[in-house]
Design a protein around this motif. Structure first.
Motif, PDB file in Angstrom:
ATOM      1  N   PRO A  42       0.828  -1.217   0.000  1.00 35.68           N
ATOM      2  CA  PRO A  42       0.000   0.000   0.000  1.00 35.68           C
ATOM      3  C   PRO A  42       0.854   1.256   0.000  1.00 35.68           C
ATOM      4  O   PRO A  42       2.048   1.221   0.316  1.00 35.68           O
ATOM      5  CB  PRO A  42      -0.767  -0.117   1.328  1.00 35.68           C
ATOM      6  CG  PRO A  42       0.214  -0.806   2.244  1.00 35.68           C
ATOM      7  CD  PRO A  42       0.939  -1.815   1.352  1.00 35.68           C
ATOM      8  N   LEU A  43       0.248   2.365  -0.368  1.00 37.24           N
ATOM      9  CA  LEU A  43       0.922   3.649  -0.218  1.00 37.24           C
ATOM     10  C   LEU A  43       1.166   3.918   1.264  1.00 37.24           C
ATOM     11  O   LEU A  43       0.373   3.504   2.118  1.00 37.24           O
ATOM     12  CB  LEU A  43       0.068   4.766  -0.804  1.00 37.24           C
ATOM     13  CG  LEU A  43      -0.039   4.816  -2.325  1.00 37.24           C
ATOM     14  CD1 LEU A  43      -1.120   5.789  -2.744  1.00 37.24           C
ATOM     15  CD2 LEU A  43       1.294   5.189  -2.957  1.00 37.24           C
ATOM     16  N   ARG A  44       2.250   4.587   1.563  1.00 35.19           N
ATOM     17  CA  ARG A  44       2.555   4.914   2.950  1.00 35.19           C
ATOM     18  C   ARG A  44       1.529   5.919   3.485  1.00 35.19           C
ATOM     19  O   ARG A  44       0.871   6.638   2.723  1.00 35.19           O
ATOM     20  CB  ARG A  44       3.970   5.478   3.077  1.00 35.19           C
ATOM     21  CG  ARG A  44       5.056   4.437   2.824  1.00 35.19           C
ATOM     22  CD  ARG A  44       6.403   4.952   3.284  1.00 35.19           C
ATOM     23  NE  ARG A  44       6.437   5.139   4.725  1.00 35.19           N
ATOM     24  CZ  ARG A  44       7.264   5.986   5.347  1.00 35.19           C
ATOM     25  NH1 ARG A  44       8.103   6.728   4.659  1.00 35.19           N
ATOM     26  NH2 ARG A  44       7.236   6.095   6.663  1.00 35.19           N
ATOM     27  N   PRO A  45       1.364   5.980   4.813  1.00 28.98           N
ATOM     28  CA  PRO A  45       0.347   6.845   5.420  1.00 28.98           C
ATOM     29  C   PRO A  45       0.437   8.302   4.965  1.00 28.98           C
ATOM     30  O   PRO A  45       1.508   8.895   4.944  1.00 28.98           O
ATOM     31  CB  PRO A  45       0.660   6.725   6.922  1.00 28.98           C
ATOM     32  CG  PRO A  45       1.274   5.374   7.076  1.00 28.98           C
ATOM     33  CD  PRO A  45       2.091   5.184   5.829  1.00 28.98           C
ATOM     34  N   GLY A  46      -0.711   8.837   4.577  1.00 29.49           N
ATOM     35  CA  GLY A  46      -0.818  10.243   4.214  1.00 29.49           C
ATOM     36  C   GLY A  46      -0.502  10.568   2.779  1.00 29.49           C
ATOM     37  O   GLY A  46      -0.871  11.653   2.290  1.00 29.49           O
TER      38      GLY A  46
END
Length: 214
Positions: free
Chosen positions: A80-84
């Motif tokens: 997944p994309l990293r947080p934010g």
């Protein structure tokens, strides 16, 4: 107020660093070799990683290492994309703030991940190692990305995760926000004039872009 944003890719947008570390050691263990130490791997983050590459080639051979990297790139598509990251990119797009990627990786290697993650909806330019003479910590990647966006480095913000990457962006004249991951959190950033570090990316629009549409 910043007018463009340039992202590093590996370790910044998605956590490919931890993933590659695990894949490398899986291959080494399968062939009866000692795994790569965390310290040695961390020393190679953010640049061309020649020492790491040459080490695993000496143990596994070119063909097996090619297979290793192929598995890494193929299986990393589930990460997944990293947080934010996604929220920040959506906010930038809504305000018509252009985005680019400046990576020490080869463009052909990150493109499958780039497309799977839907980043082509946001990013207008990708600059990889094949586009420059020198990769990070030299400034070439960022200077080329800034040129691709037709902006001045002074008005561009870089998002990075590593010491080499942050150094490259600063040498190119950009302000830099570093959000480390478990592989880069031990890096010594103390000598670098960072704009911010380990911050919530979803708050950057309000703090650094004044919440205004350009």
């Amino acid at each position: 107020m910043y007018r463009a944003v340039i992202f590093d890719f590996d370790g910044t947008m998605i956590d490919t660093e931890q993933h590659l570390y695990e894949v490398i050691n899986k291959y080494l263990k399968a062939e009866g070799h000692e795994p790569v130490s965390l310290a040695f791997y961390r020393e190679n983050i953010g640049g061309r990683a020649l020492a790491l590459h040459e080490h695993i080639v000496s143990l596994l051979g070119e063909e097996k290492v090619t297979e290793l990297y192929r598995e890494h790139h193929d299986s990393a598509a589930h990460l997944p994309l990293r947080p934010g990251i996604e929220t920040f990119m959506k906010q930038l797009k809504q305000r018509h703030i252009p985005m680019a990627i400046a990576t020490s990786s080869a463009r052909q290697d990150i493109m499958p991940l780039f497309e799977t993650l839907g980043l082509n909806d946001y990013v207008s330019a990708i600059v990889g190692r094949e586009d420059v003479e020198e990769v990070k910590p030299e400034p070439d990647l960022y200077l080329t990305a800034v040129q691709a966006l037709n902006h001045n480095p002074a008005y561009c913000l870089a998002i990075e995760d590593s010491v080499r990457g942050a150094t490259a962006a600063i040498r190119a004249g950009l302000d830099v926000i570093v959000n480390t991951n478990q592989m880069t959190e031990t890096g010594d950033f103390s000598e670098l004039p960072l704009t911010d570090k380990d911050t919530d990316l979803t708050t950057l629009i309000e703090r650094y872009f004044e919440g205004k549409r350009l």
